[in-house]
Design a protein around this motif. Structure first.
Motif, PDB file in Angstrom:
ATOM      1  N   UNK A 194       0.929  -1.320   0.037  1.00 54.10           N
ATOM      2  CA  UNK A 194       0.067  -0.163   0.007  1.00 54.10           C
ATOM      3  C   UNK A 194       0.725   1.168  -0.038  1.00 54.10           C
ATOM      4  N   UNK A 195       1.054   1.755  -1.442  1.00 54.88           N
ATOM      5  CA  UNK A 195       2.078   2.681  -1.270  1.00 54.88           C
ATOM      6  C   UNK A 195       1.582   4.072  -0.537  1.00 54.88           C
ATOM      7  N   UNK A 196       0.275   4.288  -0.881  1.00 55.91           N
ATOM      8  CA  UNK A 196      -0.175   5.440  -0.217  1.00 55.91           C
ATOM      9  C   UNK A 196      -0.229   5.622   1.520  1.00 55.91           C
ATOM     10  N   UNK A 197      -0.406   4.252   1.943  1.00 54.57           N
ATOM     11  CA  UNK A 197      -0.103   4.232   3.411  1.00 54.57           C
ATOM     12  C   UNK A 197       1.197   4.536   3.744  1.00 54.57           C
ATOM     13  N   UNK A 198       2.023   3.969   2.960  1.00 59.37           N
ATOM     14  CA  UNK A 198       3.766   4.169   3.390  1.00 59.37           C
ATOM     15  C   UNK A 198       3.999   5.735   3.203  1.00 59.37           C
TER      16      UNK A 198
END
Length: 251
Positions: free
Chosen positions: A68-72
């Motif tokens: 989950x790139x957005x979470x990262x």
């Protein structure tokens, strides 16, 4: 200039990554200013900047690194913003959180070793702010692999943090980061074998697992108050150990 660069409200961008890029660029300029002035409040910033530029940003730009790139991106942004907010408060006379007040007090006290002051910054960052960033990012079980990818990437580039801090301020964080003199120094404070493991956990996955668990618990109404107490207690233990190590000449 410091207040302007450190102000979280001035960070711009349409996505977590864009905002992280802007925040990191502002912080990089800020770290350079503090270093050029010989301002010891930069003892944490120079190492943080090294980690951001060499580990965090390259990883965040490669979305395939994460489930989950957005979470990262949100996690890394929130974590950086917490430090910037406290630095902004310090330079503008605002209210600074206790863990960061400890760092700034030591940084501004020339009788305190620069390594001791720098490690107070990492204690605030890794023990308190990271747990709160985990909660603020809405971390769930599915994010755990991404969390460890981020912290491991920083650990792998630890030598850059050590080298940058030594070059900028003459502070040798190597013994603490690498652990090769931690044991004997700690044993001289509290007795053989008692606290060595506690400080070594500061830099390994075990310590980050505690921080992750605290951040997950902060999201649960029934667990949040206890999690805050545990975070404060862990921060205090680490601060006490670092203080004892400094007194014993280990940093």
């Amino acid at each position: 200039m410091l207040a302007e660069l450190a102000d979280p409200a001035a960070i711009t961008g349409d996505s977590p990554l864009e905002r992280l890029e802007d925040a990191a660029a502002r912080h990089s300029r800020l770290a350079a200013i503090l270093e050029a002035r010989g301002d010891r409040r930069g003892l944490f910033s120079v190492g943080l900047d090294a980690g951001e530029q060499a580990a965090v940003l390259p990883m965040q730009r490669d979305h395939e690194q994460f489930v989950d790139a957005r979470w990262a991106g949100e996690l890394s942004l929130d974590l950086l913003e917490r430090y910037l907010a406290n630095l902004h408060a310090r330079v503008t006379g605002g209210v600074v959180e206790p863990q960061w007040a400890r760092f700034f007090d030591l940084a501004e006290d020339c009788s305190a070793s620069p390594a001791r002051a720098a490690m107070a910054g990492y204690n605030a960052h890794l023990t308190v702010d990271l747990a709160r960033a985990v909660a603020a990012a809405g971390t769930r079980d599915a994010h755990v692999p991404d969390f460890f990818r981020i912290v491991d990437a920083i650990a792998v580039r630890g030598d850059l943090i050590i080298d940058r801090t030594r070059s900028a301020y003459g502070a040798d964080l190597g013994p603490l980061w690498r652990g090769y003199v931690v044991g004997p120094a700690l044993d001289s404070i509290v007795g053989e074998g008692v606290a060595t493991t506690a400080l070594l956990r500061f830099a390994d996955m075990g310590y980050n697992s505690l921080t992750l668990a605290h951040g997950l618990a902060l999201q649960e109404p029934m667990l949040a108050a206890d999690a805050e107490r545990r975070i404060a207690g862990l921060w205090q233990v680490a601060d006490d150990v670092l203080a004892g190590l400094a007194m014993a000449g280990g940093m």
